[in-house]
Design a protein around this motif. Sequence first.
Motif, short mmCIF file in Angstrom:
data_model
loop_
_atom_site.label_atom_id
_atom_site.label_comp_id
_atom_site.label_asym_id
_atom_site.label_seq_id
_atom_site.Cartn_x
_atom_site.Cartn_y
_atom_site.Cartn_z
N VAL A 29 -47.53 65.14 133.55
CA VAL A 29 -47.17 66.44 133.01
C VAL A 29 -48.25 67.46 133.32
N THR A 30 -47.86 68.66 133.74
CA THR A 30 -48.81 69.75 133.91
C THR A 30 -48.76 70.66 132.68
N ASN A 31 -49.93 71.18 132.29
CA ASN A 31 -50.04 71.97 131.07
C ASN A 31 -50.67 73.33 131.36
N SER A 32 -50.36 74.31 130.54
CA SER A 32 -50.84 75.66 130.76
C SER A 32 -52.31 75.85 130.39
N ASP A 33 -52.93 74.85 129.79
CA ASP A 33 -54.35 74.97 129.43
C ASP A 33 -55.26 74.38 130.50
N GLY A 34 -54.72 74.15 131.72
CA GLY A 34 -55.54 73.62 132.81
C GLY A 34 -55.77 72.13 132.70
N SER A 35 -54.78 71.40 132.26
CA SER A 35 -54.89 69.95 132.16
C SER A 35 -53.60 69.30 132.63
N VAL A 36 -53.69 68.01 132.90
CA VAL A 36 -52.49 67.20 133.13
C VAL A 36 -52.48 66.09 132.08
N SER A 37 -51.28 65.69 131.70
CA SER A 37 -51.12 64.61 130.72
C SER A 37 -50.46 63.42 131.38
N ILE A 38 -50.98 62.24 131.07
CA ILE A 38 -50.40 60.99 131.54
C ILE A 38 -49.76 60.31 130.33
N ILE A 39 -48.46 60.05 130.43
CA ILE A 39 -47.73 59.40 129.34
C ILE A 39 -47.18 58.09 129.89
N LEU A 40 -47.76 56.97 129.44
CA LEU A 40 -47.41 55.67 129.98
C LEU A 40 -46.19 55.09 129.27
N ASN A 41 -45.25 54.62 130.07
CA ASN A 41 -44.13 53.86 129.57
C ASN A 41 -44.64 52.49 129.13
N SER A 42 -44.17 52.01 127.98
CA SER A 42 -44.65 50.72 127.49
C SER A 42 -44.22 49.56 128.37
N GLY A 43 -43.26 49.77 129.24
CA GLY A 43 -42.94 48.78 130.25
C GLY A 43 -42.12 47.62 129.75
N THR A 44 -42.42 46.41 130.27
CA THR A 44 -41.66 45.21 129.97
C THR A 44 -41.54 44.99 128.47
N ASP A 45 -40.31 44.79 128.01
CA ASP A 45 -40.11 44.44 126.60
C ASP A 45 -39.44 43.08 126.54
N PHE A 46 -39.79 42.31 125.54
CA PHE A 46 -39.30 40.94 125.45
C PHE A 46 -39.35 40.49 123.99
N SER A 47 -38.57 39.48 123.68
CA SER A 47 -38.66 38.85 122.37
C SER A 47 -39.51 37.59 122.50
N LEU A 48 -40.17 37.21 121.41
CA LEU A 48 -41.06 36.04 121.40
C LEU A 48 -40.80 35.24 120.14
N SER A 49 -40.55 33.94 120.28
CA SER A 49 -40.31 33.08 119.13
C SER A 49 -41.01 31.75 119.34
N ALA A 50 -41.23 31.02 118.24
CA ALA A 50 -41.91 29.73 118.30
C ALA A 50 -41.26 28.78 117.31
N THR A 51 -41.06 27.52 117.70
CA THR A 51 -40.54 26.51 116.79
C THR A 51 -41.65 26.03 115.86
N PRO A 52 -41.32 25.51 114.67
CA PRO A 52 -42.35 24.95 113.80
C PRO A 52 -43.09 23.81 114.51
N PRO A 53 -44.39 23.69 114.30
CA PRO A 53 -45.14 22.62 114.98
C PRO A 53 -44.61 21.24 114.58
N SER A 54 -44.68 20.32 115.51
CA SER A 54 -44.28 18.95 115.25
C SER A 54 -45.38 18.00 115.77
N PRO A 55 -45.96 17.17 114.88
CA PRO A 55 -45.71 17.09 113.44
C PRO A 55 -46.33 18.28 112.72
N ALA A 56 -45.91 18.48 111.46
CA ALA A 56 -46.40 19.61 110.68
C ALA A 56 -47.80 19.36 110.14
N THR A 57 -48.20 18.08 110.07
CA THR A 57 -49.52 17.70 109.57
C THR A 57 -50.17 16.76 110.58
N ILE A 58 -51.42 17.03 110.91
CA ILE A 58 -52.14 16.20 111.88
C ILE A 58 -53.48 15.79 111.31
#
Length: 559
Positions: free
Chosen positions: A373-402
């Motif tokens: 982006v160009t700005n009237s105050d003599g600057s440029v702005s960089i606005i980054l897209n957050s990019g890759t989006d994904f879901s993340l899940s994990a199963t309960p540990p097995s065994p639950a007690t070690i």
Amino acid sequence: MTRKLIAIGSTTAVVWMGLVGFAVASTVSFKPAQNYTVGTNPTSVAVGDFDSDGKPDLAVVNSGDSTVGDNGTVSVLLGNGDGTFQTAVNFTDGNNPTSVAAGDFNGDGKDDLVVLRSGTSGSDTGDVTIFISNGDGTFRKGQVISTVANPVSVVATDLDSDGNVDLAISDLAGDSVTVTLGDGDGTFRGRVSYATPSTISIPKIVKILDFNHDGKKDLGVTGLRTAEVLLGNGDGTFQSAFGIGTFTSLQVPQFVADFNHDGNVDVVLSSCQVFHGCNESLLLMKADGTLSAPPGTNVLQAGANITADFDGDGNPDLAGRSSINGSGVITIYLGNGDGSFQQPLTFPLISDVFKSIAMATDLNGDKAADLIVTNSDGSVSIILNSGTDFSLSATPPSPATIGGGQTATSTITLELLSAFDNPVSLSCAVQPSQLGAPACSFSSNLLMFDQSGKASATLKIAFSAALLARGDSRAAPFESLWHPVWSFAFLGTGFGIGLSRRRKMLVYLLASAMFSALVPQIACGGGGNGVAKSTNYAVTITGTSGQMSHSTTVNVSVQ
């Protein structure tokens, strides 16, 4: 970026400035703007690799302010590869430069610059100047092309398929496009002007198309109530221009992108009315060059002509500036892939120094379109897209007690939510973090998504038996087994040496006390420190890709 041409900056477009935590949907989000000081009145931006490090750099044309003797500069900002940039270094290019493009003009693997000056007044009709990269972010002045009067728009690409970068330049009069072919050594030759049959003297924007799908580059030229195409012959020459569509007064078409995936570049039409402002509409291009309205609502807000796939669904989207209750807002139109759009998403601006969005392009290598982006105050702005989006899940540990020497496992599953399928790096942390805590690791720390958009890894949570020998509190029950050994050793030593009867009796009493102490320790299941048999730990798993990060937690007990 050897031989690779980089997108041009342009004076088209819309505005974006200073968004905080910008997010439009679960799969569309942007980071807050990062501002960089350049020069007075920035008007155009080009992206290229100017120091041969493989990272995108910026060149910004600042037209200056002639009323105070500021004749303008070109600012170069070297990129760090992550979407951030170093402090700008400025150099001068005559009076009031207006446009810039990047390309490797001499074939040395470093991107060079072409800078346009449209001229000031009187005898100054402007020029086109080539700046050759020194490979360290600095440039030396090269050829000056002064035969193109009042140039305003330029594209840099190979028009004759000889591997050298050529230039196509439109002028202020708006009645022609000049093509000059590159020799591959940083110089250009054979300037040929092609008439663009418009009776409107207005600056025109030139773009590269393949209008008739023959694999040869064509030229698209748009201006006030005119859109014209010059078919390329593949050798750097072009056929006579012909018009596309019929437009009325105060309508400005612009070639943008293929919004319905039919192979034809579609047109955004800006229509303005006195006292009623402007708005945009999308017109779909047919194979015969005629234009038609897409399905659904076709009225967009003013300035919606910055095109990119912002949400990663494979369909081009539009970004623009509009106004709600007199306040400027940013509007995102997500494309459905058939030429129609979802309901617009709007976000307030928090600054009034914005001028325009120069372009949307990937600045940090995550495949997602970021904004400059160009700005009237003599600057440029960089606005980054957050990019890759994904879901993340994990199963309960097995065994639950070690226990000592044992390992629990959990399956980590990732599912892609966008088309930006960059790798995801995994990390883990165990809490509480203390002596004797188990260790976590993955079968793979870097995951790639498969064709179905899924990826997985195995989390391992290991409690080493070696921890028992390092004074871990859970070793207390084993340590207590040594108490009788110490007691009998002490007792035997006492009776085996020449002590008086009274002193031997004292040794006997002490040994008996030590032996007796074993009984309550065994009954309590541990040493004298009173630590419980088991400890619960939380293991946090984090996946990171570019600017996007997601976490989840699993729990395991150790005894």
